[in-house]
Design a protein around this motif. Sequence first.
Motif, PDB file in Angstrom:
ATOM      1  N   LYS A   8       1.016  -1.059  -0.132  1.00 12.72           N
ATOM      2  CA  LYS A   8       0.470  -0.148   0.325  1.00 12.72           C
ATOM      3  C   LYS A   8       1.045   1.524  -0.117  1.00 12.72           C
ATOM      4  N   LYS A   9       1.667   1.610   0.584  1.00  8.52           N
ATOM      5  CA  LYS A   9       2.832   2.187   0.805  1.00  8.52           C
ATOM      6  C   LYS A   9       3.387   2.673  -0.350  1.00  8.52           C
ATOM      7  N   GLU A  10       4.012   1.908  -1.100  1.00  8.85           N
ATOM      8  CA  GLU A  10       4.827   1.872  -2.432  1.00  8.85           C
ATOM      9  C   GLU A  10       3.446   2.054  -3.477  1.00  8.85           C
ATOM     10  N   PHE A  11       2.644   1.792  -3.555  1.00  6.40           N
ATOM     11  CA  PHE A  11       0.954   2.461  -4.287  1.00  6.40           C
ATOM     12  C   PHE A  11       1.222   3.894  -4.049  1.00  6.40           C
ATOM     13  N   ILE A  12       0.834   4.036  -2.769  1.00  8.79           N
ATOM     14  CA  ILE A  12       0.897   6.020  -2.441  1.00  8.79           C
ATOM     15  C   ILE A  12       1.736   6.570  -3.307  1.00  8.79           C
ATOM     16  N   GLU A  13       3.123   5.777  -2.829  1.00 12.19           N
ATOM     17  CA  GLU A  13       4.531   7.379  -3.301  1.00 12.19           C
ATOM     18  C   GLU A  13       4.712   6.568  -5.212  1.00 12.19           C
TER      19      GLU A  13
END
Length: 243
Positions: A8-13
């Motif tokens: 999820k963090k990678e997607f947001i980034e």
Amino acid sequence: MAKRDTIKKEFIELYETGAKLAQAFQKEEDKRFHYDYQTWYSKSSRAVAALAPDRHEEFRRYYEIDPKRKSLGYGTYVIQDFMKNIVPSGYGFEKFNSRQQVLQCFLNQLAILHSLVAMIDSVLANLENELFADIQDNEVATARQLLKVSPRAAGALVGVVIEAHLQKVADAHSIKIPKKNPTIADLNDPLKVASVLDTAGWRKISFLADIRNLCSHKKDVEPTKEQVEELIEGAAWVTKNIF
């Protein structure tokens, strides 16, 4: 950090990086756009393909030139045209703004990525469930083959399948199981108490648990091929009907 949180963090980034790149492009502060966009697109395309394959073709169409394209204009211009310094010419395209067309395509890609950020928890949960179901199907199929060689080993294998599935069901319903490594019976009773299982389902799983115990624990008695066949078919039933 849990794997789901990491993804999820990678997607947001990815989304935030793309949004900054689009903003810089809009202001024509994009000296490295060709390089930065290609890096962003490669990562984002793989992410969309993995988590939302039904949106991947749409995502790609905003970048890739359609090999079947018959004309170049407002409805068919894509980011790859801009990268190759291609612009439509002729009557009607004197004021064609290639940057504006690229920005629109880019914003559409960002919108797709943003929609996945908003629903990533459910998307990942679905992927996990699909992967878990595939693993279960493969293990049941393996047990059917193993039955020809060793009924006991085949029974022990599908017994683990049933335990793992019932544990997942218990977790999904927030049912706490006291034992650290619960057996089928340890999971079966709490699921019935919580009304996840009806009486018929509980009895069927109790029967399967008895056969599983025969395969895994009672070394002095050999399970019959017919018993293990029932256990295998029961495992297939449990994984397809108990949720």
